[in-house]
Design a protein around this motif. Structure first.
Motif, PDB file in Angstrom:
ATOM      1  N   ILE A   1       4.555   5.689  -4.457  1.00  0.00           N
ATOM      2  CA  ILE A   1       2.933   5.932  -3.828  1.00  0.00           C
ATOM      3  C   ILE A   1       2.698   5.186  -3.092  1.00  0.00           C
ATOM      4  CG2 ILE A   1       0.676   3.864  -4.802  1.00  0.00           C
ATOM      5  CD1 ILE A   1       1.719   3.693  -7.455  1.00  0.00           C
ATOM      6  N   ILE A   2       3.352   4.093  -2.537  1.00  0.00           N
ATOM      7  CA  ILE A   2       2.812   3.369  -0.278  1.00  0.00           C
ATOM      8  C   ILE A   2       3.218   5.125   0.041  1.00  0.00           C
ATOM      9  CG2 ILE A   2       4.164   2.279   1.467  1.00  0.00           C
ATOM     10  CD1 ILE A   2       4.514   0.458  -0.901  1.00  0.00           C
ATOM     11  N   LYS A   3       3.876   5.622   0.197  1.00  0.00           N
ATOM     12  CA  LYS A   3       4.330   7.188   0.599  1.00  0.00           C
ATOM     13  C   LYS A   3       3.349   8.625   0.588  1.00  0.00           C
ATOM     14  CE  LYS A   3       7.633  10.916   1.035  1.00  0.00           C
ATOM     15  NZ  LYS A   3       9.192  11.740   0.719  1.00  0.00           N
ATOM     16  N   LYS A   4       2.266   8.167  -0.706  1.00  0.00           N
ATOM     17  CA  LYS A   4       1.369   9.181  -0.854  1.00  0.00           C
ATOM     18  C   LYS A   4       0.017   8.665   0.241  1.00  0.00           C
ATOM     19  CE  LYS A   4       3.177  11.743  -5.186  1.00  0.00           C
ATOM     20  NZ  LYS A   4       2.261  11.682  -6.392  1.00  0.00           N
ATOM     21  N   LEU A   5      -0.255   7.046  -0.034  1.00  0.00           N
ATOM     22  CA  LEU A   5      -1.178   6.048   0.686  1.00  0.00           C
ATOM     23  C   LEU A   5      -0.798   6.018   1.801  1.00  0.00           C
ATOM     24  CD1 LEU A   5      -2.375   2.981  -2.492  1.00  0.00           C
ATOM     25  CD2 LEU A   5      -2.820   5.839  -1.493  1.00  0.00           C
ATOM     26  N   TYR A   6       0.239   5.434   2.292  1.00  0.00           N
ATOM     27  CA  TYR A   6       0.463   5.025   4.256  1.00  0.00           C
ATOM     28  C   TYR A   6       0.710   3.785   3.557  1.00  0.00           C
ATOM     29  CZ  TYR A   6      -0.135   9.696   5.224  1.00  0.00           C
ATOM     30  OH  TYR A   6       0.021  11.180   5.358  1.00  0.00           O
TER      31      TYR A   6
ATOM     32  N   LYS B   1      -3.066   1.123   3.739  1.00  0.00           N
ATOM     33  CA  LYS B   1      -3.702   1.743   3.221  1.00  0.00           C
ATOM     34  C   LYS B   1      -2.959   0.957   2.099  1.00  0.00           C
ATOM     35  CE  LYS B   1      -6.179   5.592   4.496  1.00  0.00           C
ATOM     36  NZ  LYS B   1      -6.115   6.920   4.676  1.00  0.00           N
ATOM     37  N   ALA B   2      -1.928   1.068   1.306  1.00  0.00           N
ATOM     38  CA  ALA B   2      -1.327   0.579   0.293  1.00  0.00           C
ATOM     39  C   ALA B   2      -1.407  -0.725   0.092  1.00  0.00           C
ATOM     40  CB  ALA B   2       0.179   1.101   0.169  1.00  0.00           C
TER      41      ALA B   2
ATOM     42  N   TYR C   1      -5.049  -1.841  -0.574  1.00  0.00           N
ATOM     43  CA  TYR C   1      -5.696  -1.585  -1.886  1.00  0.00           C
ATOM     44  C   TYR C   1      -4.772  -2.417  -2.615  1.00  0.00           C
ATOM     45  CZ  TYR C   1      -7.313   3.062  -0.477  1.00  0.00           C
ATOM     46  OH  TYR C   1      -7.857   4.063   0.372  1.00  0.00           O
TER      47      TYR C   1
ATOM     48  N   THR D   1       1.799  -4.980  -4.090  1.00  0.00           N
ATOM     49  CA  THR D   1       1.895  -5.731  -3.046  1.00  0.00           C
ATOM     50  C   THR D   1       2.452  -6.318  -2.111  1.00  0.00           C
ATOM     51  OG1 THR D   1      -1.232  -5.865  -3.778  1.00  0.00           O
ATOM     52  CG2 THR D   1      -0.491  -7.371  -1.940  1.00  0.00           C
TER      53      THR D   1
ATOM     54  N   ALA E   1       4.499  -3.061  -0.510  1.00  0.00           N
ATOM     55  CA  ALA E   1       4.111  -2.805   0.617  1.00  0.00           C
ATOM     56  C   ALA E   1       3.419  -3.631   1.511  1.00  0.00           C
ATOM     57  CB  ALA E   1       1.937  -2.461  -0.515  1.00  0.00           C
TER      58      ALA E   1
END
Length: 380
Positions: free
Chosen positions: A69-74, A77-78, A81, A116, A119
């Motif tokens: 998820i972190i890889k997709k959101l960067y 942003k992760a 969020y 979190t 991230a």
């Protein structure tokens, strides 16, 4: 203290530290109202433990899926969020009208707090790599400080607060505003790209020593949280008014050590910092096992001081491992530490049942010895 000066002087470094402190401000607020919620729902300690298990389940779920998820959101942003989601979900703990609703909310609190956690540690790792600074330990110091401040202030006003939900909403509202003002400083940050490789267990072999150290250290921390007061009461025969001093000493030196940790790491390196930390922590457990209440309390302080610098260094090294994403390395360390934090208190309880609390704390000394030995196997 150079890292603390950096955090306080530049918004780029302060913003992630506020995320760290926000998580523990929330959990510190939750901690003081556990008896109130337990009485409101009419549940006992064992049933509450089941509810807390659902939070652990949510966290473990995120440990497996967060890197993708972190890889997709960067990572910037992760982190944003993740902390926003946690702030929005957290007040639901205080409106839960049944045990089942509490379990449901706990699961999602675990998801957002676990996400979190990974991230924000990945974010700090990326900032360190980009800017050539050492601020990981100071960020963890802000985490420790957040819990101490929220629990301390909350306890002071506890008797005058009629409706806990109002207190929580005020805390959440303030933290949303503070994080919103600072989020622009990191939301744009992305992780350094790693060449796409198929999963290979060999890439994680260099992390196994770090994972074992993380497990031992966090198991010890979890055990001290739950058992230090009982040890002082039952084994050291301390006055009842003294039984909370063990964890107080541990927490205070933990925060202090983390604010000093980056300077120490810069001067002697991450590997020697971990070795020194495990040595000081081990000496602390030897003092605890001497039984005398004053020496034992001082021993808990030495454990906090020694162990304070270890976890930040593990995250720093794990986030820089070759051939794997920073978030994957951080997730592996976080997963082992979280499992240790859960298993530690259970292990001590089991050993105390079959023998004594002194045997339990002897096992924690053994954990420190194992961590000390493993620190020599870490590659520079």
């Amino acid at each position: 203290m150079n890292s603390l000066f950096l955090l306080c002087s530049r918004s780029r470094y302060l913003a992630p530290a506020v995320v760290f402190s926000t998580i523990n401000i929330l959990f510190g607020t939750w901690a003081i109202y556990i008896p109130t919620i337990k009485n409101k729902l009419g549940i006992d300690e064992g049933t509450l433990g089941v509810a807390i298990f659902f939070m652990a389940l949510g966290t473990i779920t995120m440990l497996l899926s967060a890197p993708g998820i972190i890889k997709k959101l960067y990572v910037g942003k992760a982190t944003a969020y993740g902390i926003l989601g946690l702030l929005l979900v957290f007040p639901l703990l205080f409106v839960a009208s049944s045990f089942y609703m509490l379990c449901f909310v706990m699961f999602f609190v675990g998801i957002f707090s676990g996400f979190t956690d990974i991230a924000m540690n990945t974010l700090v790792t990326e900032i360190e790599k980009e800017d050539g600074v050492h601020i990981m330990s100071a960020n963890h110091g802000f985490f420790s400080l957040g819990g101490m401040v929220s629990a301390g202030i909350g306890t002071f006003f506890l008797t005058s607060i009629t409706y806990p939900l109002y207190h929580v909403l005020v805390v959440v509202g303030i933290m949303i505003i503070v994080n919103a003002l600072l989020v622009r400083n990191y939301i744009h940050i992305v992780s350094k790209e790693v060449e796409e490789l198929s999963f290979n267990i060999r890439h994680f072999i260099p992390l196994f020593g770090l994972i074992l150290i993380g497990f031992c250290v966090m198991a010890s921390e979890g055990a001290i949280v739950d058992w230090s007061a009982l040890y002082l009461e039952k084994v050291s025969k301390a006055k009842i008014s003294w039984t909370g001093f063990g964890y107080t000493a541990f927490s205070a030196t933990m925060a202090l050590g983390r604010f000093l940790g980056d300077t120490i790491s810069t001067k002697i390196g991450a590997k020697r910092t971990i070795t020194l930390g495990t040595l000081v922590g081990g000496l602390g457990f030897i003092m605890v096992l001497l039984v005398d209440p004053i020496i034992a309390i001082a021993g808990f302080g030495f454990v906090g001081l020694g162990f304070s610098v270890i976890v930040p260094e593990l995250f720093r090294i794990g986030g820089r491992a070759e051939n794997i994403e920073a978030s994957q390395g951080v997730s592996a360390i976080a997963g082992s530490g979280f499992v240790g934090f859960l298993v530690g208190p259970v292990l001590l309880g089991f050993l105390a049942d079959i023998s004594s609390l002194r045997l339990s704390f002897l096992a924690l000394l053994l954990f420190a010895v194992v961590s000390f030995a493993m620190s020599f196997l870490i590659k520079k």
